[in-house]
Design a protein around this motif. Structure first.
Motif, PDB file in Angstrom:
ATOM      1  N   LEU A   1       0.455  -0.910   0.139  1.00 32.36           N
ATOM      2  CA  LEU A   1       0.099  -0.017   0.401  1.00 32.36           C
ATOM      3  C   LEU A   1       0.839   1.016  -0.071  1.00 32.36           C
ATOM      4  CD1 LEU A   1      -2.443  -1.305   2.731  1.00 32.36           C
ATOM      5  CD2 LEU A   1      -2.991  -0.936  -0.023  1.00 32.36           C
ATOM      6  N   THR A   2       0.269   2.544  -0.927  1.00 28.51           N
ATOM      7  CA  THR A   2       1.264   3.479  -0.329  1.00 28.51           C
ATOM      8  C   THR A   2       0.376   4.214   1.042  1.00 28.51           C
ATOM      9  OG1 THR A   2      -1.003   4.632  -0.868  1.00 28.51           O
ATOM     10  CG2 THR A   2       0.608   4.095  -2.452  1.00 28.51           C
TER      11      THR A   2
ATOM     12  N   GLU B   1       8.689   4.014   2.298  1.00 26.35           N
ATOM     13  CA  GLU B   1       8.404   4.888   0.988  1.00 26.35           C
ATOM     14  C   GLU B   1       9.937   6.053   1.322  1.00 26.35           C
ATOM     15  OE1 GLU B   1       4.861   7.118   0.496  1.00 26.35           O
ATOM     16  OE2 GLU B   1       3.481   5.138  -0.124  1.00 26.35           O
ATOM     17  N   LEU B   2       9.636   6.562   2.654  1.00 30.09           N
ATOM     18  CA  LEU B   2      10.903   6.959   2.175  1.00 30.09           C
ATOM     19  C   LEU B   2      12.205   6.201   2.155  1.00 30.09           C
ATOM     20  CD1 LEU B   2       9.952   8.777   6.517  1.00 30.09           C
ATOM     21  CD2 LEU B   2      10.543   9.156   3.784  1.00 30.09           C
ATOM     22  N   GLU B   3      12.313   5.393   3.079  1.00 28.11           N
ATOM     23  CA  GLU B   3      13.969   4.402   2.016  1.00 28.11           C
ATOM     24  C   GLU B   3      14.122   4.166   0.183  1.00 28.11           C
ATOM     25  OE1 GLU B   3      15.221  -0.051   2.847  1.00 28.11           O
ATOM     26  OE2 GLU B   3      14.233   0.698   4.326  1.00 28.11           O
ATOM     27  N   ALA B   4      12.600   3.458   0.396  1.00 24.01           N
ATOM     28  CA  ALA B   4      12.470   4.013  -1.302  1.00 24.01           C
ATOM     29  C   ALA B   4      13.217   5.113  -1.832  1.00 24.01           C
ATOM     30  CB  ALA B   4      11.168   3.738  -1.879  1.00 24.01           C
ATOM     31  N   LEU B   5      12.554   6.257  -1.446  1.00 20.17           N
ATOM     32  CA  LEU B   5      12.750   8.215  -1.251  1.00 20.17           C
ATOM     33  C   LEU B   5      14.119   8.184  -1.588  1.00 20.17           C
ATOM     34  CD1 LEU B   5      11.869  10.671  -2.407  1.00 20.17           C
ATOM     35  CD2 LEU B   5      11.414  11.093  -0.890  1.00 20.17           C
TER      36      LEU B   5
ATOM     37  N   ARG C   1      19.776   9.119  -2.959  1.00 22.34           N
ATOM     38  CA  ARG C   1      20.832   8.214  -4.219  1.00 22.34           C
ATOM     39  C   ARG C   1      21.294   8.036  -4.816  1.00 22.34           C
ATOM     40  NH1 ARG C   1      20.091   4.271  -0.298  1.00 22.34           N
ATOM     41  NH2 ARG C   1      19.873   6.108   1.590  1.00 22.34           N
ATOM     42  N   ALA C   2      20.733   7.170  -6.013  1.00 17.52           N
ATOM     43  CA  ALA C   2      21.071   6.602  -7.256  1.00 17.52           C
ATOM     44  C   ALA C   2      20.859   7.435  -7.860  1.00 17.52           C
ATOM     45  CB  ALA C   2      19.937   6.233  -7.830  1.00 17.52           C
ATOM     46  N   VAL C   3      20.558   8.871  -7.910  1.00 16.70           N
ATOM     47  CA  VAL C   3      20.668  10.723  -8.708  1.00 16.70           C
ATOM     48  C   VAL C   3      21.686  11.326  -8.422  1.00 16.70           C
ATOM     49  CG1 VAL C   3      19.815  12.510  -8.791  1.00 16.70           C
ATOM     50  CG2 VAL C   3      18.136  10.488  -9.511  1.00 16.70           C
TER      51      VAL C   3
END
Length: 98
Positions: free
Chosen positions: A4-5, A45-49, A54-56
């Motif tokens: 879920l979001t 969600e915060l971890e995914a953000l 980090r990737a950018v």
């Protein structure tokens, strides 16, 4: 398993918080469980953000490391000097229709 979001989890929490419960179920414990679930979704969600940020950043560092900055600075400086001296003439490319 579909996740879920945060908004979906929060809406579900408020829908489930208002349901009728059997006498054997403690409403405070149910609310604590629902709140913990919403918090877990928010943390995901915060971890995914953070991972995307980090990737950018890693990509930007890699790109910036691939450029010879002293050569870029020299090219810009030489062009500015040529413009000031009148030795450089700006050229505009015309589009050629094929």
């Amino acid at each position: 398993m579909a996740s879920l979001t945060y908004d979906q989890a929060n809406q579900l929490r408020y829908r489930l918080a208002g349901i009728e419960l059997p006498e054997t179920v403690d409403r405070a414990q149910l609310n604590a469980l629902l709140t913990a679930g919403v918090r877990a979704v928010l943390e995901q969600e915060l971890e995914a953000l953070e991972d995307r940020c980090r990737a950018v950043k890693d990509a930007a560092v890699e790109v910036s490391g691939a450029v010879d900055w002293s050569a870029q600075a020299r090219r810009i400086r030489d062009r500015a000097d040529a413009r000031r001296s009148g030795a450089y003439i700006d050229r505009h490319r015309e589009e050629v229709a094929l």
